[in-house]
Write an enzyme that holds these catalytic residues in place. Structure first.
Site, PDB file in Angstrom:
ATOM      1  CB  CYS A  16      -0.915   0.002   1.213  1.00  0.00           C
ATOM      2  SG  CYS A  16      -1.649  -1.599   1.555  1.00  0.00           S
ATOM      3  CB  CYS A  29     -12.601  -1.812   7.135  1.00  0.00           C
ATOM      4  SG  CYS A  29     -12.595  -2.828   8.627  1.00  0.00           S
ATOM      5  CE  LYS A  85     -14.763   3.752   6.995  1.00  0.00           C
ATOM      6  NZ  LYS A  85     -15.459   3.605   5.734  1.00  0.00           N
ATOM      7  CG  HIS A 130      -6.168   1.806   0.519  1.00  0.00           C
ATOM      8  ND1 HIS A 130      -5.006   2.369   0.039  1.00  0.00           N
ATOM      9  CD2 HIS A 130      -5.776   0.740   1.280  1.00  0.00           C
ATOM     10  CE1 HIS A 130      -3.970   1.676   0.461  1.00  0.00           C
ATOM     11  NE2 HIS A 130      -4.397   0.683   1.212  1.00  0.00           N
TER      12      HIS A 130
END
Lengths: 384, 472
Positions: free
Chosen positions: A84, A207, A327, A331
């Site tokens: 990431c 998440c 969030k 992402h």
């Protein structure tokens, strides 16, 4: 070494785009970055660095040239992959190239297409960014690893589920102001705390989503940056660590983030109290709390207090994730780090539109790979 | 040769005959009150390891003293593969330990014990089974699960006062066709009874005064047949009561009679008649005299009651299998490279600084040196340092079948002590944690379980069970 500047940045909206390919997403981000870098053309680009993990679970052998040739570039092109944190590192590589004098203009960006595979296949694929031989084979996912961090944090400090939810509520409120956000709606504390549990104590609202998207950043020398909307790269630092949480000394901190922050602060010759705005890696809500502490915004155990007191709200003393963060904004793994830099550049150059935070002189981007195996921190300076 | 110690294990889940009757309209297993149901990650091999560990503990025999391993089962996970190899690894028996495997019929438990008594200084005999049968047949209703293990040694409190064997020919009483997972039979009741009675009686005939035994541990495909044979064997039905576990566990196949022996010895029986039986037919008979108490470590109680659907769910009736996908794949060769860690919690002590590292590879997590490690087996009891519960639908693909069968599970980081102090942290799935996530500071015990199956290859390792759950 000479200075490096971000002279333009752009990104796609983050979300699910079944009509787009990874190439077309990257092209959109590239075009927007080029449009933002007034006076610069594709022919000025000396080199490109692209961050990505894969495309819908597929591994591509030449994924960086695949997107740069698509936008008409035939410059040296490299893929970087740190899960990431891939494009955060891509920006760092671009800065190194400019500061060293090997290049005057470097395109740094990233892309990811995550929504064109089944949920099961996506889970298989995402597992490659974790500790595969041990953590994963106890049935632990990314959410599970961060949930373990949350459990240790709750045990060590005065914090609970509502503190996680406060990060989610804030970031959703911010994302609602961002036209590029994937989940651009607001939520309440109850929404977040009472949502279905993903990995105890993390709920669905704690998440980040899976996302498609791309981001591009143009890093240039001072000579090129003159007369452009530019933000100086004051500091950039990176750190790595054991990929498996269980192999680390602490479960309530991400040491790679601390190392990256220390290096960035030293290069920028500033401290955390001199940061005006930050984009931090909030893939799971606990990650944002850990970031506050790892980046030195507060002492260990004090992150909940910052959220409770609104310090990191958009109108607080230290706005964090005004973009909506991972969030709410989304992402798309390979694009996330470059997307954070794009937000900083907009904020520092007054290009952030309705969510513009006034008086921002120094901004920080914090990008984490996996559950903390790698991290990169970038500090940009502009003119307030 | 003598018996030095006995171990026994049965899954803690129970399905009652009444629950089956409620679901299906009738319950056809005679003399069975309930059957033991394996958890989603239990099979004949993991039960064998549980029983084997208990037998070794009971006997006080170290694993490096064991010369041979004798494994008996009709339901090992593979028709073709030496299950004794994996069991030996889980038990840390070492590669020099000879092994032999017995199957083909439920008499395998007797064959294994007889072979052990014929040879070696120290042997571990393990019989483990989890038979399956169609749910419209008595065999399916009676199907239970359990394992028994015996340490055979030159010295020990259990003397073998006599032994015998018999082979007859009774085709069709009970059989499983090649490749089939379910055992079946013709269901000719009088014929089946006659086969059992005649074969077992022939074996027992070879013993002196079987009627004097104070317990008769007879093979029990259900809770009724041993009683029907008692007269032919010359033993009182009261003696059978002392040696039958089928009423509580159901049909435990090759482990049946040896589980009865464990139960009888645990209850203080001093003179036990053991008779194993397999359709076909064959039987072995033993006379065990406890000259002093034979140590028994048995975990046979059931403390979790399942309804019919929950029991079937654990058996995989509603499991759609592992999802398709790719990535994060751990190959079998890579997995095998780590068996010492996965099966036996072997950490490493850094040669440079003495810190414990798990797994012991690469640079020391404490001092960064790469000077190597000395093996340091960790204790099996550890303390939870961080934990979560992976909710339904959130499991990695490899664990989707487990979650479909047993529901959400806990995943934790657990600190285990090294042999000379110090601690190493190990990621560990925690099962049987109940409805809540294990608390930090909770004690767990590492037990052998099936981790997952991929490409048809089962990967076994250790999982945590709350220490309070382990004490049965």
């Amino acid at each position: 070494m000479r200075d490096a500047y971000v002279v333009g940045a752009g990104q796609t909206a983050f979300g699910s785009f079944p009509e787009e390919s990874y190439r077309s997403l990257f092209a959109t981000a590239f075009d927007r970055a080029m449009a933002a870098a007034d006076g610069l053309g594709p022919a000025d680009i000396d080199e490109a660095v692209v961050g990505t993990l894969g495309v819908g679970g597929r591994q591509l052998g030449l994924s960086a040239p695949a997107v740069t040739e698509h936008v008409g570039l035939s410059v040296p092109t490299t893929r970087v992959e740190n899960a990431c944190a891939a494009s955060g590192y891509a920006v760092r590589n671009a800065v190194q190239a400019v500061k060293s004098g090997m290049a005057d203009v470097v395109l740094a960006g990233g892309y990811e297409v995550m929504t064109d595979a089944s949920g099961d296949a996506t889970k298989y694929w995402l597992g490659v960014s974790g500790e595969t031989e041990w953590e994963r084979l106890t049935g632990t996912t990314f959410a599970g690893t961060y949930a373990q961090m949350a459990s240790a944090y709750f045990d060590e400090y005065d914090a609970d589920v509502d503190d996680l939810s406060r990060a989610a509520v804030k970031n959703h409120a911010n994302g609602a102001q961002n036209p590029h956000a994937q989940l651009g709606f607001e939520c309440s504390l109850e929404d977040a705390s009472d949502a279905a549990t993903v990995a105890d104590p993390l709920t669905l609202y704690h998440c980040c989503p899976t996302s498609d998207g791309a981001a591009a950043v143009l890093v240039a020398s001072e000579e090129v940056a003159e007369s452009m909307d530019a933000a100086r790269v004051a500091g950039v630092g990176a750190g790595s660590d054991r990929v498996g949480l269980f192999e680390r000394d602490t479960y309530t901190s991400i040491p790679a983030s601390e190392r990256a922050a220390d290096a960035a602060y030293e290069m920028a010759d500033c401290g955390p109290d001199e940061i005006d705005l930050a984009e931090v890696h909030d893939c799971f809500a606990i990650a944002e709390l850990l970031a506050y502490e790892d980046l030195g915004f507060c002492e260990p155990g004090e992150a909940p207090e910052l959220l409770r007191e609104g310090v990191t709200d958009a109108d607080g003393d230290l706005p964090v994730n005004v973009s909506g963060g991972l969030k709410s904004k989304g992402h798309p793994i390979g694009a996330t780090g470059a997307g954070q830099i794009a937000e900083l550049w907009k904020q520092l150059t007054g290009n952030a539109g309705d969510r513009q935070v006034e008086g921002v002189e120094r901004g920080l981007a914090h990008n984490v790979g996996g559950s903390g195996g790698a991290a990169v921190v970038t500090i940009l300076e502009g003119e307030a | 040769m003598r018996l030095a110690g006995v171990g026994a294990y049965a899954p803690r889940f129970r399905l009652s005959g009444d629950a089956v009757a409620d679901a299906l309209g009738r319950f056809r297993a005679r003399g069975v009150d309930s059957v033991a149901v394996p958890d989603a990650d239990e099979d004949a091999l993991t039960m064998a390891a549980e029983a084997g560990e208990r037998a070794l503990d009971a006997a006080g025999v170290e694993v490096d003293e064991i010369d041979a391993l004798y494994l008996a089962s009709t339901t090992l996970p593979y028709d073709e593969e030496a299950g004794a190899g994996r069991l030996g690894s889980l038990l840390d028996l070492g590669e020099a330990t000879r092994s032999a495997q017995f199957g083909g019929s439920t008499d395998a438990g007797g064959e294994a014990l007889a072979a052990a008594l014929d040879g070696d200084d120290h042997a571990l005999v393990v019989a483990s089974d989890a038979p399956r049968g169609a749910f419209d047949e008595a065999i399916g209703h009676a199907a239970g699960a359990g394992a028994a293990a015996i340490v055979v040694a030159p010295d020990g409190p259990g003397r073998i006062a006599g032994r015998s064997a018999a082979t007859t020919t009774y085709p069709g009483t009970r059989f499983r066709e090649r490749g089939d997972s379910e055992t079946t039979g013709l269901g000719v009741t009088s014929y089946d009874r006659q086969a059992y009675r005649e074969t077992v009686a022939s074996a027992v005939d070879g013993l002196d005064a079987p009627e004097n035994a104070d317990a008769a541990a007879l093979h029990a495909p259900d809770g009724d047949l041993p009683y029907r044979a008692a007269g032919a064997l010359g033993v009182e039905t009261d003696a059978v009561t002392e040696g039958i576990v089928a009423r509580r566990l159901g049909d435990t196949g090759a482990a049946s009679a040896l589980l009865g022996l464990a139960g009888a010895l645990d209850d203080g029986a001093e003179d036990v008649l053991v008779a194993t039986y397999g359709s076909g037919g064959a039987a072995h008979a033993f006379r065990v005299r406890a000259e002093r108490d034979v140590p028994v470590d048995a975990a046979l109680s059931g403390d979790r009651t399942l309804d019919f659907a929950a029991a079937r769910r654990r058996a995989g009736a509603f499991d759609s299998g592992t999802p398709e996908g790719g990535g994060a794949y751990v190959s079998v060769p890579s997995f095998r490279r780590t068996l010492a860690q996965r099966h036996r919690l072997v950490a490493g002590e850094c040669v440079a600084c003495g810190s414990l590292c798990f797994p012991a590879e690469g640079a020391c997590t404490d001092c960064g040196a790469r000077e190597g490690y000395d093996d340091a087996p960790l204790s099996r009891r550890g303390i939870v340092e961080a934990s979560t519960t992976i909710s339904q639908g959130g499991a990695p693909p490899e664990f989707v079948p487990q979650q479909a069968r047993a529901g959400e599970y806990a995943s934790a980081i657990v600190a285990f002590e090294g042999p000379d102090g110090g601690r190493a942290s190990v990621p560990l799935q925690v099962v049987l944690a109940g409805e809540s996530t294990p608390e930090i500071g909770d004690e767990v015990v590492a037990v052998p379980r099936l981790l997952y199956e991929q490409e048809g290859v089962r990967r076994y390792g250790l999982k945590g069970v709350p220490a309070t759950e382990n004490r049965r």
